[in-house]
Scaffold this motif. Structure first.
Motif, PDB file in Angstrom:
ATOM      1  N   GLU A 247     -10.141   6.224 -10.670  1.00 23.10           N
ATOM      2  CA  GLU A 247      -8.968   7.195 -11.193  1.00 23.10           C
ATOM      3  C   GLU A 247      -7.628   6.445 -10.698  1.00 23.10           C
ATOM      4  O   GLU A 247      -6.542   6.880 -11.022  1.00 23.10           O
ATOM      5  CB  GLU A 247      -9.155   8.261 -10.856  1.00 23.10           C
ATOM      6  CG  GLU A 247      -8.900   8.861  -9.385  1.00 23.10           C
ATOM      7  CD  GLU A 247     -10.378   8.428  -8.642  1.00 23.10           C
ATOM      8  OE1 GLU A 247     -10.355   8.829  -7.421  1.00 23.10           O
ATOM      9  OE2 GLU A 247     -11.408   7.901  -9.188  1.00 23.10           O
ATOM     10  N   PHE A 248      -7.560   5.502  -9.768  1.00 19.59           N
ATOM     11  CA  PHE A 248      -6.635   4.802  -9.257  1.00 19.59           C
ATOM     12  C   PHE A 248      -5.775   3.940 -10.206  1.00 19.59           C
ATOM     13  O   PHE A 248      -6.798   3.063 -10.728  1.00 19.59           O
ATOM     14  CB  PHE A 248      -6.514   4.244  -7.916  1.00 19.59           C
ATOM     15  CG  PHE A 248      -5.469   3.871  -7.240  1.00 19.59           C
ATOM     16  CD1 PHE A 248      -4.693   5.079  -6.734  1.00 19.59           C
ATOM     17  CD2 PHE A 248      -4.840   2.713  -7.023  1.00 19.59           C
ATOM     18  CE1 PHE A 248      -3.507   4.808  -5.857  1.00 19.59           C
ATOM     19  CE2 PHE A 248      -3.849   2.386  -6.291  1.00 19.59           C
ATOM     20  CZ  PHE A 248      -2.945   3.372  -5.742  1.00 19.59           C
ATOM     21  N   PRO A 249      -4.455   4.006 -10.733  1.00 21.12           N
ATOM     22  CA  PRO A 249      -4.057   3.389 -11.675  1.00 21.12           C
ATOM     23  C   PRO A 249      -3.537   2.025 -11.194  1.00 21.12           C
ATOM     24  O   PRO A 249      -2.559   1.340 -11.876  1.00 21.12           O
ATOM     25  CB  PRO A 249      -2.694   4.076 -12.247  1.00 21.12           C
ATOM     26  CG  PRO A 249      -2.375   4.556 -10.983  1.00 21.12           C
ATOM     27  CD  PRO A 249      -3.652   5.054 -10.115  1.00 21.12           C
TER      28      PRO A 249
ATOM     29  N   GLY B 130       7.766  -1.470 -10.819  1.00 19.28           N
ATOM     30  CA  GLY B 130       6.483  -1.348 -10.581  1.00 19.28           C
ATOM     31  C   GLY B 130       5.750  -0.215  -9.968  1.00 19.28           C
ATOM     32  O   GLY B 130       4.367  -0.106  -9.845  1.00 19.28           O
ATOM     33  N   GLN B 131       6.652   1.043  -9.655  1.00 20.37           N
ATOM     34  CA  GLN B 131       6.170   2.048  -9.057  1.00 20.37           C
ATOM     35  C   GLN B 131       5.716   3.093  -9.945  1.00 20.37           C
ATOM     36  O   GLN B 131       6.583   3.032 -10.968  1.00 20.37           O
ATOM     37  CB  GLN B 131       7.164   2.565  -7.952  1.00 20.37           C
ATOM     38  CG  GLN B 131       6.707   3.694  -7.117  1.00 20.37           C
ATOM     39  CD  GLN B 131       7.622   3.785  -5.952  1.00 20.37           C
ATOM     40  OE1 GLN B 131       8.966   3.833  -6.024  1.00 20.37           O
ATOM     41  NE2 GLN B 131       7.279   4.189  -4.780  1.00 20.37           N
ATOM     42  N   TRP B 132       4.750   3.943  -9.834  1.00 22.16           N
ATOM     43  CA  TRP B 132       4.292   4.755 -10.597  1.00 22.16           C
ATOM     44  C   TRP B 132       5.207   5.995 -10.798  1.00 22.16           C
ATOM     45  O   TRP B 132       5.645   6.372  -9.802  1.00 22.16           O
ATOM     46  CB  TRP B 132       2.909   5.403 -10.211  1.00 22.16           C
ATOM     47  CG  TRP B 132       2.054   6.253 -11.081  1.00 22.16           C
ATOM     48  CD1 TRP B 132       2.244   7.631 -11.105  1.00 22.16           C
ATOM     49  CD2 TRP B 132       1.380   5.857 -12.423  1.00 22.16           C
ATOM     50  NE1 TRP B 132       1.464   8.203 -12.140  1.00 22.16           N
ATOM     51  CE2 TRP B 132       0.994   7.177 -12.995  1.00 22.16           C
ATOM     52  CE3 TRP B 132       0.957   4.633 -13.066  1.00 22.16           C
ATOM     53  CZ2 TRP B 132       0.265   7.310 -14.215  1.00 22.16           C
ATOM     54  CZ3 TRP B 132       0.226   4.856 -13.925  1.00 22.16           C
ATOM     55  CH2 TRP B 132      -0.124   5.799 -14.712  1.00 22.16           C
ATOM     56  N   ARG B 133       5.279   6.382 -11.891  1.00 26.54           N
ATOM     57  CA  ARG B 133       6.141   7.645 -12.185  1.00 26.54           C
ATOM     58  C   ARG B 133       5.582   8.709 -13.200  1.00 26.54           C
ATOM     59  O   ARG B 133       4.750   8.135 -14.114  1.00 26.54           O
ATOM     60  CB  ARG B 133       7.571   7.173 -12.565  1.00 26.54           C
ATOM     61  CG  ARG B 133       7.696   6.179 -13.948  1.00 26.54           C
ATOM     62  CD  ARG B 133       8.950   5.993 -14.223  1.00 26.54           C
ATOM     63  NE  ARG B 133       8.859   5.236 -15.454  1.00 26.54           N
ATOM     64  CZ  ARG B 133       9.823   4.907 -16.198  1.00 26.54           C
ATOM     65  NH1 ARG B 133      11.107   5.116 -15.865  1.00 26.54           N
ATOM     66  NH2 ARG B 133       9.714   4.079 -17.389  1.00 26.54           N
ATOM     67  N   ASP B 134       5.727   9.711 -13.232  1.00 24.49           N
ATOM     68  CA  ASP B 134       5.361  10.712 -14.169  1.00 24.49           C
ATOM     69  C   ASP B 134       6.497  11.026 -15.383  1.00 24.49           C
ATOM     70  O   ASP B 134       6.359  11.710 -16.490  1.00 24.49           O
ATOM     71  CB  ASP B 134       4.675  12.043 -13.497  1.00 24.49           C
ATOM     72  CG  ASP B 134       3.450  11.672 -12.958  1.00 24.49           C
ATOM     73  OD1 ASP B 134       2.543  10.878 -13.497  1.00 24.49           O
ATOM     74  OD2 ASP B 134       3.363  12.130 -11.734  1.00 24.49           O
ATOM     75  N   ARG B 135       7.708  10.786 -14.689  1.00 22.00           N
ATOM     76  CA  ARG B 135       8.708  11.139 -15.715  1.00 22.00           C
ATOM     77  C   ARG B 135       9.832  10.198 -15.595  1.00 22.00           C
ATOM     78  O   ARG B 135       9.985   9.204 -14.739  1.00 22.00           O
ATOM     79  CB  ARG B 135       9.596  12.403 -15.026  1.00 22.00           C
ATOM     80  CG  ARG B 135       9.001  13.807 -14.804  1.00 22.00           C
ATOM     81  CD  ARG B 135       9.751  14.961 -14.342  1.00 22.00           C
ATOM     82  NE  ARG B 135       9.083  16.183 -14.292  1.00 22.00           N
ATOM     83  CZ  ARG B 135       8.759  17.162 -15.269  1.00 22.00           C
ATOM     84  NH1 ARG B 135       9.660  16.878 -16.241  1.00 22.00           N
ATOM     85  NH2 ARG B 135       8.245  18.147 -15.250  1.00 22.00           N
ATOM     86  N   GLU B 136      10.559  10.121 -16.783  1.00 16.64           N
ATOM     87  CA  GLU B 136      11.686   9.032 -16.913  1.00 16.64           C
ATOM     88  C   GLU B 136      12.834   9.614 -16.655  1.00 16.64           C
ATOM     89  O   GLU B 136      13.481  10.403 -16.971  1.00 16.64           O
ATOM     90  CB  GLU B 136      11.458   8.567 -18.436  1.00 16.64           C
ATOM     91  CG  GLU B 136      12.714   7.363 -18.600  1.00 16.64           C
ATOM     92  CD  GLU B 136      12.885   7.045 -20.145  1.00 16.64           C
ATOM     93  OE1 GLU B 136      13.537   6.564 -20.590  1.00 16.64           O
ATOM     94  OE2 GLU B 136      11.772   7.238 -20.747  1.00 16.64           O
TER      95      GLU B 136
ATOM     96  N   ALA C 209       0.850  -0.991  -0.087  1.00 19.94           N
ATOM     97  CA  ALA C 209      -0.032  -0.013  -0.151  1.00 19.94           C
ATOM     98  C   ALA C 209       0.949   1.229   0.028  1.00 19.94           C
ATOM     99  O   ALA C 209       0.650   2.223  -0.530  1.00 19.94           O
ATOM    100  CB  ALA C 209      -0.963  -0.123   1.224  1.00 19.94           C
ATOM    101  N   ARG C 210       1.766   1.156   0.857  1.00 19.02           N
ATOM    102  CA  ARG C 210       3.035   2.459   0.800  1.00 19.02           C
ATOM    103  C   ARG C 210       3.609   2.502  -0.452  1.00 19.02           C
ATOM    104  O   ARG C 210       3.593   3.746  -1.014  1.00 19.02           O
ATOM    105  CB  ARG C 210       3.763   2.038   2.014  1.00 19.02           C
ATOM    106  CG  ARG C 210       3.242   2.316   3.463  1.00 19.02           C
ATOM    107  CD  ARG C 210       4.645   2.554   4.310  1.00 19.02           C
ATOM    108  NE  ARG C 210       5.355   1.463   4.094  1.00 19.02           N
ATOM    109  CZ  ARG C 210       5.802   0.580   4.862  1.00 19.02           C
ATOM    110  NH1 ARG C 210       4.574   0.205   5.779  1.00 19.02           N
ATOM    111  NH2 ARG C 210       6.596  -0.597   4.777  1.00 19.02           N
ATOM    112  N   PHE C 211       3.962   1.530  -0.936  1.00 18.45           N
ATOM    113  CA  PHE C 211       4.652   1.553  -2.409  1.00 18.45           C
ATOM    114  C   PHE C 211       3.803   1.839  -3.466  1.00 18.45           C
ATOM    115  O   PHE C 211       4.046   2.627  -4.440  1.00 18.45           O
ATOM    116  CB  PHE C 211       4.950  -0.014  -2.740  1.00 18.45           C
ATOM    117  CG  PHE C 211       5.921  -0.169  -3.937  1.00 18.45           C
ATOM    118  CD1 PHE C 211       7.152   0.344  -4.026  1.00 18.45           C
ATOM    119  CD2 PHE C 211       5.610  -0.903  -5.110  1.00 18.45           C
ATOM    120  CE1 PHE C 211       7.937   0.334  -4.999  1.00 18.45           C
ATOM    121  CE2 PHE C 211       6.114  -1.008  -6.326  1.00 18.45           C
ATOM    122  CZ  PHE C 211       7.633  -0.516  -6.091  1.00 18.45           C
TER     123      PHE C 211
END
Length: 258
Positions: free
Chosen positions: A57-59, A153-159, A36-38
């Motif tokens: 809306e949660f991915p 597998g963690q969400w990110r908006d930038r590479e 959950a934290r991850f």
């Protein structure tokens, strides 16, 4: 915890006789406090894996959103849209993209600026070779749609281009636009799930093929295709659940006389 999430997810769908298409997209995840934290979810306590409902809306929700899939299709430090695309094609759609061109190798390091190129840009260079484009045009987009998930597998908006992929303020934003092999355009993981849901017959046939392979303990051949299609048809006549598919398989002469 990552491994237990996927095991718990399958268990939840099977034991509660849920629609098998939850494997593509679901409104719940099976996580513990650590995951959950991850994933950025609040209010989950303890080490036990349990069902947690998530907002639209949660991915997260479905196999393509799970860290287990993202981890096994990465090299440990960066994502591999090619491997992810192949996984989606073969595992979820039952389509074999074919073998890579012999001795083609990876993108040559002598390409100017390659060290600062995004994964999408690297793959675009690779597809400039006509023999590579033949397969990569249908594989790469499926993986690029999942680029918002990093190698773990963690969400990110930038590479990230920094040390070990660390994301800096000016790193490029993720471009998750993509298209299906038939040319249909979509964006991101939700768009990919929408497209996979439209390929229901391919998905159910792939699921039945894999469960039948497991049940029989052998590789399936051409002569087994009609049998697998029969399992899917029987499943759809009842309820489109894992339980009904398993019952179709284990009560069949193919299984009982193996």
């Amino acid at each position: 915890s990552i491994v237990r999430e996927t095991e718990g997810f399958f268990d939840e769908i099977l034991r509660h006789d849920l629609d098998a298409r939850n494997l593509i997209r679901s409104d719940f995840v099976t996580i513990n406090e650590r995951l959950a934290r991850f994933y950025g979810l609040d209010g989950v306590k303890g080490d036990a894996i349990r069902r947690v409902n998530v907002p639209p809306e949660f991915p997260r929700g479905g196999l393509v959103t799970q860290a287990a899939m993202h981890s096994i299709t990465s090299n440990g430090t960066r994502t591999s849209p090619v491997v992810r695309g192949v996984w989606v094609l073969k595992t979820l759609l039952g389509s074999d993209p074919g073998l890579p061109v012999a001795n083609v190798g990876e993108i040559q390091p002598k390409v100017p600026g390659i060290d600062k190129a995004t994964v999408r840009q690297r793959l675009a260079i690779h597809r400039e070779v006509a023999s590579c484009a033949r397969c990569h045009d249908k594989i790469d987009p499926l993986g690029l749609a999942l680029e918002n998930f990093d190698a773990a597998g963690q969400w990110r908006d930038r590479e990230g281009h920094g040390y070990q992929g660390r994301i800096e303020q000016n790193d490029p934003l993720i471009d998750a636009s993509a298209k299906m092999p038939d040319g249909t355009e979509f964006t991101g993981v939700r768009g990919l799930q929408d497209q996979l849901m439209k390929k229901e017959d391919l998905f159910l046939n792939s699921l039945a093929t894999q469960l039948t392979t497991y049940a029989l303990g052998r590789e399936l051949g051409f002569s087994d295709r009609a049998t697998v299609r029969g399992f899917v048809q029987q499943m759809k006549r009842e309820r489109t659940t894992l339980r009904s598919l398993i019952m179709a398989i284990v009560t069949s002469p193919t299984f009982t006389t193996r």
